[in-house]
Design a protein around this motif. Structure first.
Motif, short mmCIF file in Angstrom:
data_model
loop_
_atom_site.label_atom_id
_atom_site.label_comp_id
_atom_site.label_asym_id
_atom_site.label_seq_id
_atom_site.Cartn_x
_atom_site.Cartn_y
_atom_site.Cartn_z
N SER A 145 39.91 50.86 32.58
CA SER A 145 39.25 51.05 33.88
C SER A 145 38.03 50.15 34.01
O SER A 145 37.71 49.69 35.11
CB SER A 145 38.88 52.52 34.07
OG SER A 145 37.94 52.91 33.10
N ALA A 146 37.37 49.86 32.90
CA ALA A 146 36.25 48.92 32.96
C ALA A 146 36.75 47.50 33.26
O ALA A 146 36.11 46.75 34.01
CB ALA A 146 35.48 48.94 31.64
N ALA A 147 37.90 47.15 32.69
CA ALA A 147 38.48 45.84 32.97
C ALA A 147 38.86 45.73 34.43
O ALA A 147 38.62 44.70 35.08
CB ALA A 147 39.72 45.62 32.09
N LEU A 148 39.42 46.80 34.96
CA LEU A 148 39.81 46.81 36.36
C LEU A 148 38.62 46.59 37.28
O LEU A 148 38.65 45.75 38.18
CB LEU A 148 40.51 48.13 36.69
CG LEU A 148 41.18 48.26 38.05
CD1 LEU A 148 42.46 49.08 37.92
CD2 LEU A 148 40.26 48.90 39.08
N SER A 149 37.52 47.33 37.02
CA SER A 149 36.38 47.19 37.93
C SER A 149 35.68 45.85 37.75
O SER A 149 35.13 45.30 38.71
CB SER A 149 35.40 48.35 37.74
OG SER A 149 34.96 48.40 36.41
N ALA A 150 35.74 45.28 36.54
CA ALA A 150 35.16 43.96 36.33
C ALA A 150 35.91 42.89 37.13
O ALA A 150 35.30 42.02 37.77
CB ALA A 150 35.16 43.61 34.84
#
Lengths: 253, 253
Positions: B210-215
């Motif tokens: 999810s952090a990769a997605l928002s980045a």
DNA sequence: CCGATTCATCTGATATCACAGTTTCATATA
DNA sequence: TATATGAAACTGTGATATCAGATGAATCGG
């Protein structure tokens, strides 16, 4: 003549007579793929396709090149053209993409659809149910496609719809083959599995995006089991595929 | 000769010499579109492209037909070939799709990436930062593309990556044009906006989907403002576009 | 000086030809 | 009988010729 018997009624003159031959050839080949007129792994040649379509090889090559770039056909240089086979792994990958794209399209449709469009979709679904009850698999599949794309077009996102069409193009031949196989074996292909269509129509009428999304994703699960039954028959990697499919179901949409 | 000057160094013999000419022509044209060698709305002809690529029109026709089917080029029958222009509305629609596809790819990459792939991505980003600091826009854009697709490829989902490539193909010409315009006007195109690359690398190292997605989604916002500035210059519908863009930002990913 | 017209030129579209690998199958060999 | 062989037929690939429609500049008429 022998060729015309191999690909019955592929002739191009039935299409709207305006467009260029390579466009009409492309459209006709797409249609043939979606209707199950070609089966996965089937070998074709430019010359026989040209003869069947009633044109020379030049427009056929442009159409086939495009379909090869999209992955629907494979051109084996100096050998033959092959209708792309779909592995179980590739199908799972495409299911993942379908959830993403078609779920999004359905949600957007719920936001933007008009009353008259909902009406049309209800009519299409009524026709679909009639064919399903009558046991007419081919026409039911055709109407099912019309139903889905009538919804997706209501998203007002033309490029999104195009992407979904390309996805269906890759699944089409295998879907036709394996659903027909299951149907011939007496499996319940048409008796149930349309509850999600009703849910989707309700969601569209209520303008409820998240309900539309889950209805579409639910609907995908219906044909999925028949497809995997057919696809795994030839595949030795069934274990890893099923594992991946399970992890997919747990992933939040 | 005059043609070769119009499309400098389009010659095909630089590509790997094995494949068929129409495949090489396609690859070369894709490359040209992504590098900004063609600008949106530019008119081309089969014959001049054939001469510039050093082949006959036949393979060029197959390549151009495919690119036309993908939407990157438009063939005006009996008139000319046009590099597709991107309207602000279409760009917003594609941003929506990019969020969906690239966000998903980045999240999947965080689940499946290997340590050595993370290393490679860090190296690409280092090179990118050097070109950015040196003010080399073209090479920075090329490395930015490499960065993104190295991440997406780590998703192990080949068809997903292909879909994203096709999206970039439609944005490429306009992106090159408008980023270069903004850069020439002294706008800060390369000075900032790479924080999200660091966030993405961290997310990949932590295996945090999810952090990769928002980045990734954050990173898309960076070039977006420059693109819209350029796109809206020619558009009269700016109000509706901005409205749609705002509603897009509020939509949960 | 301006607008309509004409004709040479250019463009994409299609068909056809030539070529080099590939496949196929009848023949020859053991 | 089983295997090797070689020629004929077939296949995708690429180049070229031809054609009808579009373009554009020179020409004509006002």
């Amino acid at each position: 003549m022998a060729v015309a018997r191999l690909y019955p009624d592929l002739d191009i003159d039935a299409s709207p007579g305006e467009a260029q031959l390579h466009k009409r050839a492309y459209d006709r080949l797409c249609e043939a793929l979606m209707r199950g007129e070609f089966s996965p792994g089937q070998k074709l040649t430019f010359r026989s396709l040209a003869e069947a379509l009633g044109v020379s090889v030049t427009p056929v090559r442009e159409a086939v090149s495009t379909l090869a770039a999209l992955g629907a056909l494979r051109v084996h240089p100096k050998r033959h053209i092959e209708v792309s086979k779909l592995s179980a792994e590739a199908y799972v990958e495409m299911l993942e993409l379908r959830r993403l794209l078609e779920g999004h399209a359905a949600a957007r449709a719920a936001e933007r659809i008009t009353d008259s469009e909902v009406e049309q979709i209800v009519e299409i679904n009524d026709g679909l149910m009639q064919y399903a009850l009558a046991g007419n698999l081919r026409k039911a599949m055709r109407d099912n496609q019309r139903f889905h794309f009538a919804v997706y077009r209501a998203s007002r996102s033309a490029y999104l719809v195009e992407n979904i069409e390309r996805l269906w193009l890759l699944i089409g031949p295998s879907l036709n083959l394996h659903l027909a196989e299951e149907y011939a074996q007496g499996k319940e292909v048409l008796q149930s599995g349309f509850e999600n269509h009703i849910k989707l129509i309700d969601a569209l009428q209520e303008r409820d995006p998240s309900a539309a999304l889950s209805a579409i994703i639910g609907d995908m699960g219906v044909s999925c089991s028949h497809m995997l039954a057919g696809l795994l028959r030839d595949s030795s990697l069934s274990v890893s595929v099923l594992k991946e499919l399970n992890s997919l179901s747990e992933t939040p949409a």
